[in-house]
Design a protein around this motif. Structure first.
Motif, PDB file in Angstrom:
ATOM      1  N   GLY A 363      28.841  42.781  57.811  1.00  0.00           N
ATOM      2  CA  GLY A 363      28.469  44.171  58.067  1.00  0.00           C
ATOM      3  C   GLY A 363      29.455  45.161  57.486  1.00  0.00           C
ATOM      4  N   LYS A 364      30.362  44.693  56.637  1.00  0.00           N
ATOM      5  CA  LYS A 364      31.387  45.550  56.071  1.00  0.00           C
ATOM      6  C   LYS A 364      30.924  46.158  54.747  1.00  0.00           C
ATOM      7  CE  LYS A 364      36.187  45.518  54.446  1.00  0.00           C
ATOM      8  NZ  LYS A 364      37.408  44.686  54.216  1.00  0.00           N
ATOM      9  N   LYS A 365      31.190  47.434  54.576  1.00  0.00           N
ATOM     10  CA  LYS A 365      30.880  48.145  53.349  1.00  0.00           C
ATOM     11  C   LYS A 365      31.840  47.705  52.247  1.00  0.00           C
ATOM     12  CE  LYS A 365      30.872  52.916  51.603  1.00  0.00           C
ATOM     13  NZ  LYS A 365      31.129  54.328  51.984  1.00  0.00           N
ATOM     14  N   VAL A 366      31.297  47.286  51.076  1.00  0.00           N
ATOM     15  CA  VAL A 366      32.158  46.786  50.009  1.00  0.00           C
ATOM     16  C   VAL A 366      32.069  47.606  48.723  1.00  0.00           C
ATOM     17  CG1 VAL A 366      32.136  44.424  50.882  1.00  0.00           C
ATOM     18  CG2 VAL A 366      30.420  45.130  49.215  1.00  0.00           C
ATOM     19  N   SER A 367      31.316  48.680  48.727  1.00  0.00           N
ATOM     20  CA  SER A 367      31.264  49.555  47.554  1.00  0.00           C
ATOM     21  C   SER A 367      31.183  51.002  48.011  1.00  0.00           C
ATOM     22  CB  SER A 367      30.039  49.224  46.681  1.00  0.00           C
ATOM     23  OG  SER A 367      28.841  49.720  47.275  1.00  0.00           O
ATOM     24  N   LYS A 368      31.397  51.903  47.080  1.00  0.00           N
ATOM     25  CA  LYS A 368      31.195  53.308  47.400  1.00  0.00           C
ATOM     26  C   LYS A 368      29.696  53.595  47.423  1.00  0.00           C
ATOM     27  CE  LYS A 368      31.382  55.287  42.725  1.00  0.00           C
ATOM     28  NZ  LYS A 368      32.124  56.178  41.808  1.00  0.00           N
ATOM     29  N   LYS A 369      29.324  54.823  47.755  1.00  0.00           N
ATOM     30  CA  LYS A 369      27.912  55.184  47.867  1.00  0.00           C
ATOM     31  C   LYS A 369      27.365  55.614  46.503  1.00  0.00           C
ATOM     32  CE  LYS A 369      28.452  56.649  52.670  1.00  0.00           C
ATOM     33  NZ  LYS A 369      28.431  57.783  53.624  1.00  0.00           N
ATOM     34  N   GLY A 397      32.612  45.630  44.569  1.00  0.00           N
ATOM     35  CA  GLY A 397      32.317  47.058  44.498  1.00  0.00           C
ATOM     36  C   GLY A 397      33.136  47.781  43.462  1.00  0.00           C
ATOM     37  N   LYS A 398      33.933  47.054  42.694  1.00  0.00           N
ATOM     38  CA  LYS A 398      34.811  47.658  41.697  1.00  0.00           C
ATOM     39  C   LYS A 398      34.060  47.933  40.400  1.00  0.00           C
ATOM     40  CE  LYS A 398      38.988  46.675  38.989  1.00  0.00           C
ATOM     41  NZ  LYS A 398      40.033  45.662  38.707  1.00  0.00           N
TER      42      LYS A 398
END
Length: 473
Positions: A363-369, A397-398
């Motif tokens: 459930g962790k965000k790994v990229s920007k929006k 997300g890089k």
């Protein structure tokens, strides 16, 4: 049987002798949309006179000119002159020739006559079956004899060029080209077709005449026989025995009992049965023999295989949330949009319109929006920073390329090298994704042909993997 490739939409096909790249050839079209054969250096091997062509393994080409059929070797030598036969088609690296009366002749890939039905009865299944008096012969791969028998052979076919099945009235014989001389015998007969196999698991057959599904293990022991109307019958990614009829998916147990699946599933131990009458349920969740009913959620309207244990559902008057096969919420987060987790164990989700990001299974965000995110292959995604402009990001997300692109892009692996094709201002750039460097660029949209070459969208230009020009029209 392969379809003859028509017009400028033909895929680039490559044949030749392995290990000798100088002998490789390919068909290309000129400005009049007529095909001609060239070698790897772009040198003409034939005139540009053909309307259609079809490759026969790595041996030659069936060609059509003004509705007349002929056959060329891989280097353009005319083996069967145009018009000698009324029609030519390929079958397992052989050629089936029809005369004006539809009499059949079987030819090898060198154009040598093997059999004709003036002297023998020829049955064209997946592999040619020759019936001469009381003898039956099955041919494979350029005319070699696979089986000779006095027992009646009903059908024979090959799967993925390696596994061949010969079906008798009371038994089936399975051959593996990787293991010459090994024969797997199945104690069941009929007009079966080998539909699917899984190494170490087994084989699946289907008889379309009598609608019989047959499953056996890798030693040929019958697991089950079931009478059911199917369009397809196969092992899925988790080796579930799966059947499909129209838009209905079935999973089979070891007794041959078929369970109709209409929503998310991983196996017969973990699946969801959507209520067909009530959109918001109650729906049945099944996990390891336990069943629960869940209300107030909306499910995917189609059967969908997933390789993980949880998936998105729409919760009435709230939004999207992730549930597991126990019918329980995995995260408390509510999303406006949520996708299933992909091969990289990531999902594209959003909490607000036009604000998408990658989320892992914790459930962790790994990229920007981003405005939106699309998986473009392997471990890469297109993160759109506007309606049409995107940057390439990886599973962390890089942003991995110091540039932005437009239009469609995709990433693929060929011979152990990961390539990316991206477009910017009307120019396609081919990247080595291991080195993150541009290999070459050309104007227009570029596509990859499965045989190891790049070709422009309109088939005007062909390029090698290193960007060398092979041909332009």
């Amino acid at each position: 049987m392969k379809k003859i490739i028509v017009g400028i939409f033909a895929l680039l096909l490559l044949t030749g002798c392995s290990g000798d790249s100088s002998s490789q050839t390919l068909f290309v079209a000129d400005k009049n949309d007529r095909f001609g054969l060239i070698n790897i250096n772009g040198d003409k091997q034939t005139k540009f006179i053909y309307d259609k062509y079809e490759s026969v393994g790595e041996y030659g080409y069936i060609v059509v000119k003004d509705k007349k059929y002929g056959y060329l070797s891989y280097n353009g030598e005319e083996i069967i002159e145009l018009g000698k036969y009324n029609k030519l088609v390929s079958i397992s690296n052989m050629i089936v020739a029809y005369d004006k009366n539809d009499n059949v002749t079987i030819l090898s890939s060198e154009g040598k006559k093997l059999y004709d039905d003036k002297k023998t009865e020829i049955l064209l299944s997946g592999l040619p079956i020759i019936h001469n008096n009381k003898d039956y012969t099955v041919l494979y791969d350029t005319g070699e004899i696979l089986v000779s028998s006095k027992n009646k052979i009903l059908s024979a076919n090959v799967k993925n060029d390696n596994y061949m099945a010969v079906c008798f009235e009371e038994s089936i014989e399975i051959y593996n080209q990787k293991i010459p001389g090994k024969i797997i015998k199945v104690d069941a007969g009929g007009n079966y077709q080998l539909m699917s196999y899984s190494d170490g698991i087994g084989y699946l057959f289907y008889d379309r005449i009598y609608q019989d599904a047959l499953a056996c293990d890798d030693k040929g022991e019958v697991i089950f026989k079931a009478k059911i109307d199917l369009d397809d019958f196969y092992f899925d990614k988790s080796n579930n025995i799966t059947g499909v009829k129209n838009q209905t998916t079935y999973l089979f147990d070891k007794k041959g009992t078929a369970t109709s699946i209409n929503s998310y599933y991983n196996s017969l131990n973990s699946y969801v049965m959507k209520n067909k009458n009530m959109i918001y349920g109650p729906h049945k969740f099944v996990n390891n023999g336990k069943e629960v009913e869940v209300n107030d959620i909306q499910l995917d309207p189609m059967a969908s295989y997933i390789n993980n244990k949880f998936f998105p559902v729409y919760v009435r008057n709230k939004g999207y949330m992730y549930y597991d096969f126990n019918g329980e919420m995995v995260f408390k987060t509510i999303f406006t949009s949520a996708e299933i987790f992909d091969r990289n164990k990531l999902a594209v989700v959003s909490k607000k319109e036009n604000e998408y990001y990658l989320m892992n299974q914790s459930g962790k965000k790994v990229s920007k929006k981003y405005n939106r995110i699309i998986h473009i292959g392997e471990k890469y995604y297109a993160g759109f920073i506007s309606s049409s402009k995107y940057e390439v990001i990886d599973t962390s997300g890089k942003k991995i390329i110091d540039d932005n692109f437009m239009d469609d892009g995709y990433v693929f692996t060929y011979n152990g090298i990961v390539y990316g094709i991206f477009n910017k201002s009307g120019t396609s750039y081919v990247y080595d994704m291991n080195e993150l460097e541009v290999i070459f660029s050309v104007e227009g949209n570029l596509e990859f042909a499965d045989d190891g070459y790049f070709v422009t969208e309109n088939r005007d230009g062909y390029y090698s993997l290193t960007g060398e020009k092979i041909y332009t029209r």
